[in-house]
Design a protein around this motif. Structure first.
Motif, short mmCIF file in Angstrom:
data_model
loop_
_atom_site.label_atom_id
_atom_site.label_comp_id
_atom_site.label_asym_id
_atom_site.label_seq_id
_atom_site.Cartn_x
_atom_site.Cartn_y
_atom_site.Cartn_z
N GLU A 7 0.85 -1.19 0.00
CA GLU A 7 0.00 0.00 0.00
C GLU A 7 0.88 1.24 0.00
O GLU A 7 1.67 1.44 0.90
CB GLU A 7 -0.89 0.02 1.24
N TRP A 37 -8.47 18.34 6.53
CA TRP A 37 -7.41 17.52 5.94
C TRP A 37 -6.67 16.70 6.99
O TRP A 37 -6.27 15.57 6.74
CB TRP A 37 -6.41 18.38 5.18
N SER A 40 -9.43 13.82 8.38
CA SER A 40 -10.27 13.05 7.47
C SER A 40 -9.57 11.75 7.09
O SER A 40 -8.37 11.72 6.88
CB SER A 40 -10.56 13.88 6.21
N ASP A 41 -10.33 10.69 7.01
CA ASP A 41 -9.76 9.40 6.63
C ASP A 41 -9.52 9.28 5.13
O ASP A 41 -8.72 8.45 4.69
CB ASP A 41 -10.68 8.26 7.08
N SER A 42 -10.20 10.09 4.33
CA SER A 42 -10.08 9.98 2.88
C SER A 42 -8.99 10.89 2.30
O SER A 42 -8.78 10.90 1.10
CB SER A 42 -11.43 10.31 2.23
N THR A 43 -8.30 11.64 3.15
CA THR A 43 -7.26 12.55 2.68
C THR A 43 -5.97 11.79 2.40
O THR A 43 -5.64 10.84 3.11
CB THR A 43 -7.00 13.64 3.75
N ASN A 44 -5.24 12.23 1.39
CA ASN A 44 -3.94 11.66 1.08
C ASN A 44 -3.06 11.74 2.34
O ASN A 44 -3.01 12.79 2.98
CB ASN A 44 -3.31 12.46 -0.06
N LYS A 48 -2.33 14.86 4.84
CA LYS A 48 -2.78 14.73 6.23
C LYS A 48 -1.64 15.07 7.19
O LYS A 48 -1.83 15.84 8.15
CB LYS A 48 -3.27 13.30 6.47
#
Length: 86
Positions: A7, A37, A40-44, A48
């Motif tokens: 990953e 940012w 958030s869990d969806s931020t790069n 982050k």
């Protein structure tokens, strides 16, 4: 340190970084976006970590500002005779 195999975060382009920095310069909206940012869990993950570091630096600067403001205010009050002259 975490060992995550297979990953990797996508690389943020120069355009993404410029837009992120410009948005963070906007006084209230920039602070809110840094919070979004950072948490958030969806931020790069790169953005982050940058947002978290920026918030830490802002917090340290704010604390230093308060310390110097209290020292300056105390010096002004002691030079003017303290609170008794008010």
């Amino acid at each position: 340190m975490e060992n995550i195999q297979g990953e990797t975060a996508p690389v943020m382009s120069l355009k993404d970084w410029v837009i992120s920095v410009l948005i963070s310069f906007i006084p209230v909206i920039g602070f809110i976006m840094l919070l979004v940012w950072a948490f958030s869990d969806s931020t790069n993950p790169n953005k982050k970590n940058w947002a978290k570091a920026t918030l830490i630096i802002f917090a340290a600067g704010f604390v230093l500002y308060l310390v110097f403001a209290f020292i300056f205010f105390g010096a002004m009050m002691s030079g003017a005779g303290g609170f008794e002259s008010m």
